[in-house]
Design a protein around this motif. Structure first.
Motif, short mmCIF file in Angstrom:
data_model
loop_
_atom_site.label_atom_id
_atom_site.label_comp_id
_atom_site.label_asym_id
_atom_site.label_seq_id
_atom_site.Cartn_x
_atom_site.Cartn_y
_atom_site.Cartn_z
N MET A 120 51.18 -7.82 -6.81
CA MET A 120 52.23 -8.66 -7.40
C MET A 120 52.24 -8.53 -8.92
SD MET A 120 50.74 -12.55 -7.15
CE MET A 120 49.77 -12.43 -5.65
N ASN B 173 56.41 -8.51 -11.62
CA ASN B 173 57.52 -9.13 -10.94
C ASN B 173 58.68 -9.32 -11.89
OD1 ASN B 173 56.02 -9.94 -8.41
ND2 ASN B 173 54.75 -10.84 -10.02
N TYR C 223 56.20 -15.90 -13.19
CA TYR C 223 55.51 -16.97 -12.46
C TYR C 223 56.10 -18.32 -12.83
CZ TYR C 223 51.66 -14.09 -10.66
OH TYR C 223 50.92 -13.18 -9.96
N ARG D 229 57.34 -20.05 -9.64
CA ARG D 229 57.41 -19.25 -8.41
C ARG D 229 56.01 -19.25 -7.79
NH1 ARG D 229 60.22 -14.56 -6.31
NH2 ARG D 229 59.30 -14.24 -4.25
N TYR E 189 54.01 -17.57 -6.08
CA TYR E 189 53.62 -16.26 -5.55
C TYR E 189 52.34 -16.34 -4.72
CZ TYR E 189 56.96 -13.65 -8.50
OH TYR E 189 58.09 -13.13 -9.07
N GLU F 68 52.87 -18.09 -1.37
CA GLU F 68 53.61 -17.20 -0.47
C GLU F 68 52.67 -16.16 0.15
OE1 GLU F 68 56.77 -15.32 -2.68
OE2 GLU F 68 57.57 -17.25 -3.36
N GLU F 69 51.83 -15.57 -0.70
CA GLU F 69 50.93 -14.53 -0.22
C GLU F 69 49.93 -15.10 0.78
OE1 GLU F 69 49.41 -11.87 -3.31
OE2 GLU F 69 47.58 -11.67 -2.14
N LYS G 87 60.76 -17.30 -0.18
CA LYS G 87 60.48 -17.37 -1.61
C LYS G 87 60.39 -18.84 -1.97
CE LYS G 87 62.80 -13.01 -2.32
NZ LYS G 87 62.82 -12.78 -0.83
N ASP H 177 47.32 -11.98 -13.86
CA ASP H 177 48.14 -12.67 -12.87
C ASP H 177 47.75 -14.14 -12.77
OD1 ASP H 177 49.76 -10.56 -12.22
OD2 ASP H 177 48.58 -9.91 -10.48
#
Lengths: 457, 457
Positions: free
Chosen positions: A1, A4, A8, A89, A91, A94-95, A102, B77
């Motif tokens: 990721m 993007n 974030y 977001r 992320y 989600e992962e 989303k 990240d």
């Protein structure tokens, strides 16, 4: 990721912040029912309301026509100290879930009050100052609203008298101390300072108080002291108006990146967060410009939308406040142990109640232990330790994202993360130790409170 | 102050965030003195250090040459979840003080650990994971570092064993619970799980522990358990390296708006915040590119810079750690009641110690009650309830801004606001109730501890 396109965290520029609040009532075909005088059952006039509330706020309360109301520069300046809040977001979540959905959340916890409550507190303090008042009174349960109002009053150099439910006053000494840092006076309720407090103490010796009683005390003090008015952190139309800043920023951030939300989820107690978050989206829906699935999440222990009735009821247990038409469990309803202090109110915002009754949004109720499971899962991957209230929305956002995993749908889910749980560690501790219970009221219990609703003929 | 060119909060874009840490040692003519083996008094080799610390972190610890060290993508990240942190223009504080000075603060409190500690915790957890370790051990006093490490370990699915000073474990149950939400095991120190813990408990029955003892326990557990290493939240060169992200973001934000700082102020305990904040500015100073007045602020109750000596000393009371050359009060020094738990360390970062000894920065000490006065003043106008540690920097920033008011100088003052005080309400309560004391150690006391410094011949 790693790289993007969507960051974030989406932060609007200061220049992109809303300059006006959005008043969803202007776009509602069926307007929310008016507040009624509890004696005459006639709509409250501006004059009557001005005995309790600030004049400008009364005007906002009664305004069903103007879609946009300018945010005064002084309030916009204060907003700049802690806003815009980030649209994040999720992320990592989600992962972790392995979902094609989303997920975004609007995070309102990056301020010392720890929640979105500050958005309306600063507005209400501003109008009180503008009117030349000495101070304001209010009640607080868990303490988020009281803290927010203390901060706002400190900024505008107003006196702030907070009546804090006695059990919270004793069990949440840190919240109390935060309010004192900002110069507020904090009185455990029921107190011996008011007529209603004395009466309740006499009738129920040793009582640890309730939100409804604290409201009655705060109103009494406001009415009896020249230069004071009462302010409230949820339920009222004016509060949802101020909180529209949440939804306006959310929408601006989504638009900036060309993102279209499919589903908007928010926790609902009195409705301040949910109403604010969904306002501009609901506006589009009302005007037929777009469609969104909108979900209110409430605790199973206090299910005003999902198991209440849409009727006129008292806003407080002392029955001194106006009657409001809302989804309600009855003003005497006391929810069982439930750590989401901000979601324990028996009723629901009249605006949201009307929208729900018109089928423009859905509601679900969730059990407390499931909420804390979601809270912990969220904290461990997204970093933020969420408030129990906010975690109701997290629970449903995760459930919806898992549904997408099954169906393969790439829905865009937006939820409101109203605040942080730093002052709720007793609840987290109980959850960890397996001492948390999930009491859901029976139909018989609910019927008992419902039978006491005021007769409106 | 309606339409300012400089926004209230400067947020860098995600793309503007630092991609490499800055290693100030590369630009220091006089390098910080090496860590020594406590037995042989010879510089610790990488091999020796790798028995206690992760290999990549040892390399960073010993690297005096490379000015920039790339931040691995995984850490960048994670940073994106709570960084960039805002650089805030303190417009309201300036107005309240009536000063011509321009005040900025870099606010590191917008994450659940509540402080800057997460910047290094995530880096140390990453390298531990990369090395294939099972977990890490550490100590915590007030709990910020332990919380940060718990969050970082949770993210990388590492075991995290925290030894928490017993008095804090008992008095700060909420911090403890936050760590548990993130899956850490939290053990009150001294425990009966380690040899050193048993020894201390036997020698001092009923002891409530100390940071030095907790360090010794954490090191023992790391060394004895295969797949574990010890990690530390301050003092070490590697920690200052990771924390340089604070200074790099600050400098980038200032540069973006063409602002030149005159003065940079930070609180100093072990030096993690101050060292990180000043690094890139100190680099310019060392390279002769710019000049800045740099001020370390420490508590008068624990004055390692202002009243300590620059000498080799133990980092822990158990004397199992390497010797470090630093400004120190002696490793047995126990500061009197001082609520800034993060500033109670007897020593100071070797890098900062060398810079201070070279006259490249100043240090001042401030008394606790004056610090809380500044904290409250700040909270009431800027909204944020600051941590007691951070409030040391606020105190001096306010004092300097008031000097500008007298002289008319329009200095640009930048200070580090390391975190929030939400878990420090007991201290605020004592301050309010007039129960806070300002004990300053006498020269005789300091001489007593100084006499016990290890003999280096």
């Amino acid at each position: 990721m790693s790289e993007n396109k969507i960051p974030y965290k989406i932060y609007l520029e200061e220049s992109e912040m809303p300059k006006a609040w959005y008043n969803v009532r202007a776009d509602m075909k069926n307007k929310p029912a008016p507040l009624l005088n509890p004696g005459t059952h006639q709509p409250m006039t501006a004059e009557e309301l001005e005995g309790v509330f600030c004049a400008d706020l009364v005007a906002q309360e009664l305004d069903n026509e103007n879609a946009y109301i300018e945010i005064p520069q002084e309030i916009r300046d204060f907003y700049k100290m802690y806003r815009p809040s980030p649209l994040v977001r999720a992320y990592c979540l989600e992962e972790k879930l392995g979902t094609p959905a989303k997920i975004y959340y609007k995070f309102e916890g990056n301020n010392t009050s720890g929640s979105h409550k500050l958005n309306s507190a600063i507005a209400q303090a501003y109008y009180a100052k503008k009117q030349g008042l000495k101070g304001v009174t209010t009640e607080t349960g868990a303490g988020q609203w009281g803290t927010a109002l203390s901060m706002a009053c400190s900024y505008f150099d107003l006196d702030c008298k907070v009546y804090m439910v006695k059990v919270s006053y004793e069990q949440k000494p840190f919240r109390r101390e935060v309010m004192k840092v900002y110069g507020a006076s904090v009185t455990p309720s029921p107190s011996m300072e008011t007529e209603i407090g004395k009466k309740i103490n006499a009738e129920h010796p040793g009582t640890t108080g309730s939100l409804g009683c604290a409201i009655s005390e705060a109103v009494e003090v406001a009415v009896k002291n020249p230069g004071y008015r009462y302010v409230l952190g949820s339920v009222l139309n004016q509060v949802l108006l101020h909180q529209s800043v949440i939804g306006l920023e959310t929408k601006a951030a989504l638009d900036k990146y060309g993102i279209k939300a499919d589903m908007i989820i928010g926790c609902a107690g009195g409705g301040s967060n949910l109403g604010g978050l969904i306002s501009p989206f609901m506006g589009e829906k009302l005007r037929g410009e777009a469609d969104y699935e909108i979900i209110a999440v409430e605790p199973a222990s206090c299910p005003s939308f999902t198991r209440g009735v849409y009727a006129y009821d008292f806003c407080d247990t002392g029955m001194v406040c106006p009657l409001a038409k809302m989804y309600t469990l009855g003003c005497d309803f006391i929810p069982s142990a439930n750590h989401a202090g901000g979601l324990r109110y028996h009723g629901m915002s009249p605006i949201l109640s009307q929208l729900y009754d018109d089928g423009l949004m859905k509601a679900v109720s969730v059990e407390q232990t499931k909420v804390f499971e979601a809270a912990e899962q969220f904290a461990r991957v997204e970093g933020i330790l969420p408030a129990p209230e906010s975690s109701h929305a997290i629970r449903v956002a995760i459930d919806e994202a898992l549904k997408c995993k099954e169906t393969g749908e790439e829905k865009t889910i937006v939820f409101g993360l109203t605040g942080t749980g730093y002052f709720d560690m007793v609840a987290y501790e109980k959850f960890h130790n397996g001492e948390m219970s999930d009491y859901i009221p029976t139909d018989e219990e609910l019927a008992k409170y419902r039978a006491k609703l005021p007769k409106m003929d």
